[in-house]
Each structure stands twice: as structure tokens, then as C-alpha cells.
Scaffold this active site. Structure first.
Site, PDB file in Angstrom:
ATOM      1  N   LYS A   8       0.860  -1.199   0.000  1.00  0.00           N
ATOM      2  CA  LYS A   8       0.000   0.000   0.000  1.00  0.00           C
ATOM      3  C   LYS A   8       0.886   1.235   0.000  1.00  0.00           C
ATOM      4  O   LYS A   8       2.077   1.193   0.351  1.00  0.00           O
ATOM      5  CB  LYS A   8      -0.933   0.001   1.219  1.00  0.00           C
ATOM      6  CG  LYS A   8      -0.236   0.037   2.582  1.00  0.00           C
ATOM      7  CD  LYS A   8       0.233   1.409   3.048  1.00  0.00           C
ATOM      8  CE  LYS A   8       0.963   1.351   4.376  1.00  0.00           C
ATOM      9  NZ  LYS A   8       1.725   2.607   4.667  1.00  0.00           N
ATOM     10  N   ASP A 132      -1.783  -0.843  10.597  1.00  0.00           N
ATOM     11  CA  ASP A 132      -2.332  -0.814   9.237  1.00  0.00           C
ATOM     12  C   ASP A 132      -2.749  -2.193   8.737  1.00  0.00           C
ATOM     13  O   ASP A 132      -3.189  -2.340   7.598  1.00  0.00           O
ATOM     14  CB  ASP A 132      -1.336  -0.175   8.264  1.00  0.00           C
ATOM     15  CG  ASP A 132       0.000  -0.913   8.217  1.00  0.00           C
ATOM     16  OD1 ASP A 132       0.184  -1.865   8.997  1.00  0.00           O
ATOM     17  OD2 ASP A 132       0.869  -0.520   7.411  1.00  0.00           O
TER      18      ASP A 132
END
Length: 267
Positions: A8, A132
Site C-alpha cells: 500500500k 495498518d
């Protein structure tokens, strides 16, 4: 069974304050990109983890995927597994590779052993592994706040652009990056800034880690400047670094950056 665990990037990142639990509050937008690790699980007599590809510092026994297995093992009678990781996502780059591996392992275990876990349940397991990590369960662009694990839907689509990631031979410690941060509440939330035209992101979308990280690692700032000189519409460090990504209007080649960095094209 195997899965391809993607990385990401952060589209903007504001560190908004220190929490009582020692973490920081932040706001950011997580966006999935096409750089992959391979995660595989095989039936085995002894629980183990084999890592190939990019070296991971530390003991294999402390790998986050083993932690994910043990987390689910507390609640389910899981058979012993051999976990195989083929690492391609750079380490210490702000790309969430370890978190992605753990989240995809949770999804693999759920599928292989028919645990019938919902998306929310899998996210709750993932939250216990990293700030995350839960993002990679649904694995779609989200606005994140809190520690980075409270999500709201956001509409962002960069599929019509050409994304490039540049990874210098630098490892930035997340803890060290937070030590140098000065938290401030932004005047305008990223929830609103992200809807500005892409041509206005350069002036408005900021990563709060850049100021302190660039002071310590000027070569990372030099990469960002070089990307703009090469025609990037927007460039930023991802997370706490050291990777820098850039959004271009069309395909490019960056041979000068390839000399001393690892460059990923069309991610």
C-alpha cells in the site's frame, strides 16, 4: 493454498496527536498498489515459517505471520502449518509488507479451514497485529484515522495514471520517524483534500513524516525532487519512508534513478 499479498501507499499523512496508549492519532488514505509478496500455507507436522526473497531482519520465529497463526489458534483448532513467504515488497519502506502478509494469512486460514469469519472479525484479529494490518482484509482505498485502523469509505481511483515507486538503499525505522514528528491538527482534513484535482495535490497533500526524515536522509528528498523534475504530477514519501512514489500522466522510464535505487514501474 497461496495468496498474493500486495503493498500500500499513503495518499497524505497527518499525525494529529499523541494517544494515552503510547500510539499517535493520525489521518491518512491507504491505497493498494501492485507489488506483491507470496504467502503460502501447507499442512505440516511442525509449525514453521520459511522466508525467501528479500531478507527480513530479526528472528524468523518472531515473524508477524506466525503471530497471526497463533492469534487464530487461540480461538480455533487449527492444524499445524508450514508458512512460506516469498518477499518482494521492500522492508522499511512505508509499504506495509509485513502487515499485508499477516492479513492475507488470516484470509488464507479462514478459507482453508472454513472458519466462517466475517470481514469485521478478520479485521479485528488483524488490528491486534499492527496499526495498518486491518486495511489489507478488504484491501480497498480507505480513509484511516485513530492509530490508522479506523476506516471510512473514500472514493479514489488512480487506475488511469502511471504509478512509480522508488526504494533507496535506506531503512527508516518507524519508531525513529515518530520520534522526530511534531503532531498538529490540520486545518483541512484529507477526507476533503483528496477530492481536489490531482494537479493541486502537490500544494495540498502532505506527509508529516517528510520533514524529519528528509533531514536525516536527504537522499530520499532528492528522489522526490527528481521525480518532479521528470514530470510527476504528484510525488510523496509513503508512510514513514523510505519509499517515494510518484503519479505520472503516462508511462515513463527513469534510468538515472535506477542506478542507485530499486524502481517499480506501473504499480
Amino acid at each position: 493454498m497461496l495468496a498474493f499479498a500486495n503493498a500500500k501507499i499513503n495518499l497524505g499523512l497527518h499525525v494529529t496527536g499523541k494517544r494515552a496508549d503510547g500510539y499517535h492519532n493520525l489521518e491518512t488514505i491507504f491505497y493498494p498498489v501492485k507489488i506483491y509478496d507470496v504467502v503460502e500455507i501447507l499442512d505440516a507436522d511442525v509449525l514453521s515459517c520459511t522466508i525467501r526473497g528479500t531478507d527480513i531482519p530479526g528472528n524468523t520465529e518472531d515473524n508477524i505471520c506466525l503471530k497471526a497463526y497463533h492469534l487464530l489458534k487461540k480461538d480455533f483448532d487449527l492444524p499445524t502449518q508450514h508458512i512460506c513467504l516469498l518477499k518482494n515488497i521492500p522492508i522499511g519502506a512505508g509499504l506495509g509488507g509485513g502487515s499485508a502478509d499477516a492479513a492475507f494469512l488470516i484470509k488464507l486460514l479462514n478459507d482453508k479451514f472454513q472458519l466462517s469469519l466475517s470481514q469485521e472479525q478478520m479485521e479485528n484479529y488483524a488490528r491486534q497485529l499492527g496499526a495498518d494490518c486491518a486495511f489489507f482484509i478488504l484491501n480497498e482505498a480507505v480513509y484511516a484515522e485513530g492509530k490508522g485502523d479506523e476506516f471510512s469509505e473514500i472514493s479514489v481511483d488512480l487506475s488511469g495514471y502511471f504509478l512509480v515507486l522508488v526504494k533507496p538503499d535506506v531503512h527508516v525505522s518507524t519508531a525513529a520517524a515518530y520520534d522526530g514528528i511534531k503532531s498538529t491538527k490540520p486545518i483541512t482534513s484529507l477526507k476533503d483534500l483528496i477530492h481536489l484535482p490531482l494537479s493541486e495535490w502537490k500544494a495540498n497533500l502532505k506527509n508529516d513524516f517528510e520533514a524529519s526524515v528528509f533531514l536525516k536522509y536527504p537522499e530520499i528528498e532528492a528522489i522526490k525532487n527528481s521525480l518532479y523534475q521528470s514530470g510527476a504530477i504528484y510525488a510523496s514519501m509513503s508512510g514513514s519512508g523510505s519509499c517515494v512514489y510518484a503519479i505520472f500522466g503516462s508511462a515513463v522510464k527513469l534510468p538515472e534513478l535506477e542506478r542507485t535505487n530499486k524502481v517499480f514501474y506501473n504499480v
